[in-house]
Design a protein around this motif. Sequence first.
Motif, mmCIF file in Angstrom:
data_model
loop_
_atom_site.group_PDB
_atom_site.id
_atom_site.type_symbol
_atom_site.label_atom_id
_atom_site.label_comp_id
_atom_site.label_asym_id
_atom_site.label_seq_id
_atom_site.Cartn_x
_atom_site.Cartn_y
_atom_site.Cartn_z
ATOM 1 N N ALA A 1 -0.368 -7.527 6.088
ATOM 2 C CA ALA A 1 0.307 -7.896 6.996
ATOM 3 C C ALA A 1 1.589 -7.841 6.879
ATOM 4 C CB ALA A 1 -0.165 -9.519 7.119
ATOM 5 N N GLY A 2 2.527 -7.739 5.857
ATOM 6 C CA GLY A 2 3.813 -7.829 5.618
ATOM 7 C C GLY A 2 4.205 -6.499 6.157
ATOM 8 N N ALA A 3 3.853 -5.443 6.280
ATOM 9 C CA ALA A 3 3.958 -4.006 6.485
ATOM 10 C C ALA A 3 3.776 -3.699 8.159
ATOM 11 C CB ALA A 3 3.664 -3.096 5.538
ATOM 12 N N LEU A 4 3.165 -4.763 8.718
ATOM 13 C CA LEU A 4 2.635 -4.171 10.070
ATOM 14 C C LEU A 4 3.958 -3.596 10.944
ATOM 15 C CD1 LEU A 4 -0.055 -6.812 11.144
ATOM 16 C CD2 LEU A 4 -0.136 -4.741 10.132
ATOM 17 N N GLN B 1 -9.377 -6.482 4.568
ATOM 18 C CA GLN B 1 -8.254 -6.212 5.108
ATOM 19 C C GLN B 1 -8.174 -6.455 6.333
ATOM 20 O OE1 GLN B 1 -7.543 -2.272 3.766
ATOM 21 N NE2 GLN B 1 -6.548 -2.666 1.928
ATOM 22 N N SER B 2 -9.307 -6.776 7.226
ATOM 23 C CA SER B 2 -9.304 -6.400 8.424
ATOM 24 C C SER B 2 -9.466 -7.816 9.293
ATOM 25 C CB SER B 2 -11.050 -5.936 8.878
ATOM 26 O OG SER B 2 -11.908 -6.557 8.460
ATOM 27 N N ASP B 3 -8.193 -8.563 9.274
ATOM 28 C CA ASP B 3 -7.806 -9.697 9.933
ATOM 29 C C ASP B 3 -7.543 -9.451 11.450
ATOM 30 O OD1 ASP B 3 -5.079 -8.902 9.992
ATOM 31 O OD2 ASP B 3 -4.940 -10.133 8.017
ATOM 32 N N ARG B 4 -7.378 -10.188 12.110
ATOM 33 C CA ARG B 4 -7.077 -10.119 13.511
ATOM 34 C C ARG B 4 -5.796 -9.395 13.987
ATOM 35 N NH1 ARG B 4 -9.735 -14.843 17.195
ATOM 36 N NH2 ARG B 4 -9.173 -13.618 18.858
ATOM 37 N N GLN B 5 -4.847 -10.147 12.963
ATOM 38 C CA GLN B 5 -3.417 -9.548 13.241
ATOM 39 C C GLN B 5 -3.088 -8.199 12.926
ATOM 40 O OE1 GLN B 5 -0.706 -11.599 10.391
ATOM 41 N NE2 GLN B 5 1.036 -10.609 11.608
ATOM 42 N N LEU B 6 -3.946 -7.609 12.064
ATOM 43 C CA LEU B 6 -3.785 -6.060 11.507
ATOM 44 C C LEU B 6 -4.448 -5.261 12.630
ATOM 45 C CD1 LEU B 6 -3.290 -3.698 9.726
ATOM 46 C CD2 LEU B 6 -5.282 -4.269 8.267
ATOM 47 N N LEU B 7 -5.705 -5.635 13.034
ATOM 48 C CA LEU B 7 -6.391 -5.019 14.133
ATOM 49 C C LEU B 7 -5.821 -5.151 15.499
ATOM 50 C CD1 LEU B 7 -10.023 -6.113 13.571
ATOM 51 C CD2 LEU B 7 -8.941 -4.129 12.532
ATOM 52 N N ALA B 8 -5.208 -6.136 16.022
ATOM 53 C CA ALA B 8 -4.343 -6.048 16.961
ATOM 54 C C ALA B 8 -3.113 -5.271 16.918
ATOM 55 C CB ALA B 8 -3.990 -7.548 17.311
ATOM 56 N N ALA B 9 -2.470 -5.163 15.711
ATOM 57 C CA ALA B 9 -1.367 -4.215 15.772
ATOM 58 C C ALA B 9 -1.728 -2.835 15.802
ATOM 59 C CB ALA B 9 -0.748 -4.526 14.255
ATOM 60 N N GLY C 1 0.717 -1.129 -0.107
ATOM 61 C CA GLY C 1 0.058 0.106 -0.200
ATOM 62 C C GLY C 1 0.717 1.206 -0.063
ATOM 63 N N CYS C 2 0.159 2.178 0.456
ATOM 64 C CA CYS C 2 1.007 3.572 0.420
ATOM 65 C C CYS C 2 0.549 4.655 1.641
ATOM 66 C CB CYS C 2 0.571 4.475 -0.728
ATOM 67 S SG CYS C 2 1.735 4.211 -2.368
ATOM 68 N N GLY C 3 1.483 5.212 2.088
ATOM 69 C CA GLY C 3 1.256 6.211 3.106
ATOM 70 C C GLY C 3 1.189 7.804 2.424
ATOM 71 N N PHE C 4 0.550 8.641 2.445
ATOM 72 C CA PHE C 4 0.439 10.015 1.858
ATOM 73 C C PHE C 4 0.707 10.926 3.210
ATOM 74 C CE2 PHE C 4 -2.118 7.133 -0.729
ATOM 75 C CZ PHE C 4 -1.386 7.016 -1.782
ATOM 76 N N LEU C 5 1.316 12.081 2.676
ATOM 77 C CA LEU C 5 1.597 13.157 3.471
ATOM 78 C C LEU C 5 1.678 14.541 2.919
ATOM 79 C CD1 LEU C 5 3.690 13.196 6.937
ATOM 80 C CD2 LEU C 5 3.850 14.987 5.056
ATOM 81 N N VAL C 6 0.944 15.353 3.503
ATOM 82 C CA VAL C 6 1.021 16.863 2.836
ATOM 83 C C VAL C 6 1.064 17.648 3.992
ATOM 84 C CG1 VAL C 6 0.362 18.878 1.302
ATOM 85 C CG2 VAL C 6 0.027 16.315 0.615
ATOM 86 N N GLU C 7 2.193 18.309 4.341
ATOM 87 C CA GLU C 7 2.555 18.713 5.731
ATOM 88 C C GLU C 7 1.824 20.030 5.651
ATOM 89 O OE1 GLU C 7 6.292 19.995 8.461
ATOM 90 O OE2 GLU C 7 6.727 19.731 6.296
#
Length: 283
Positions: free
Chosen positions: A65-68, A93-101, A44-50
């Motif tokens: 999951a690979g980016a948690l 995308q909402s598996d338990r591993q992601l939500l726990a992280a 995926g991606c992260g976006f930022l505009v300061e």
Amino acid sequence: MLLSPDAAARVERVDEDYLRVRVGALSRLPGNPYGAEVRVVGGGCGFLVEAVPNPLFNHVVNLDAGALAELPELAAWYARHGKPLRVDVTPAQSDRQLLAALVAQGLSQTGFYAGLYAELAPADCPELDPASGCTASIDRPESTRTGSAIDVAPVDPEEFAEVYVAGFGFPERHRAAMAESMRVLADHPSVDFFRARVGRATAGVGLLFRADTVGYLATAATLPQYRRRGVQSALVRYRMLAARQAGCDLVVGHTTFGGASHRAMERSGLRVAYTKALWGTAT
């Protein structure tokens, strides 16, 4: 059209594609005056505009999951620029591993956002030259209800940017950045700007972004004095026709669940693909 996993993924992916183009174009302005950055995060991606507090420009999408393990660094990245970490999570995308992280990172669910879609079959879209203006099949329902035709046609990016910032009512200190975030798309081959007029006055604007065979109703705004007159519905329908003419087989929109834009899209034949959860820090 029954929603398949592939279609659901296309609904979400086109939003990422659009923001990659828009935020990326801002970041390439000389000196990067608005502090724009696109960061690849796993799949995926992260976006930022300061320079802009709007969460549209400051969030993470399609986190897998690979980016948690990158969550702490992502939080630190946003914090260095005075921003909170926000992560969008679709049902797929909402598996338990992601939500726990996300919980471990100190985040909680703060809201919902809707993704909508419609299949663009030939029978849905009469012939249209998008440069010729609105056809009767588009403006007749609005004319019947409001007493005045709504004319939709392509528009110059400068006029689009002016109506866009006025329609959304952005604070004065952020208007230059928000207007520029539209101007930087002026020459992009997958972006089309449209305006809707009531009589001789421009009442609203809408943008169509095309990614492969997906047409994205990326953003739209109506000036306050023209709201509740069918302007948004006319813009949605026209962009759907323009997308079909460009070879798209799917049209997609994202908006606040249950809001005016949501209702305009559903009136035009789109339906909810999912509501995604917005995870962030409580403010």
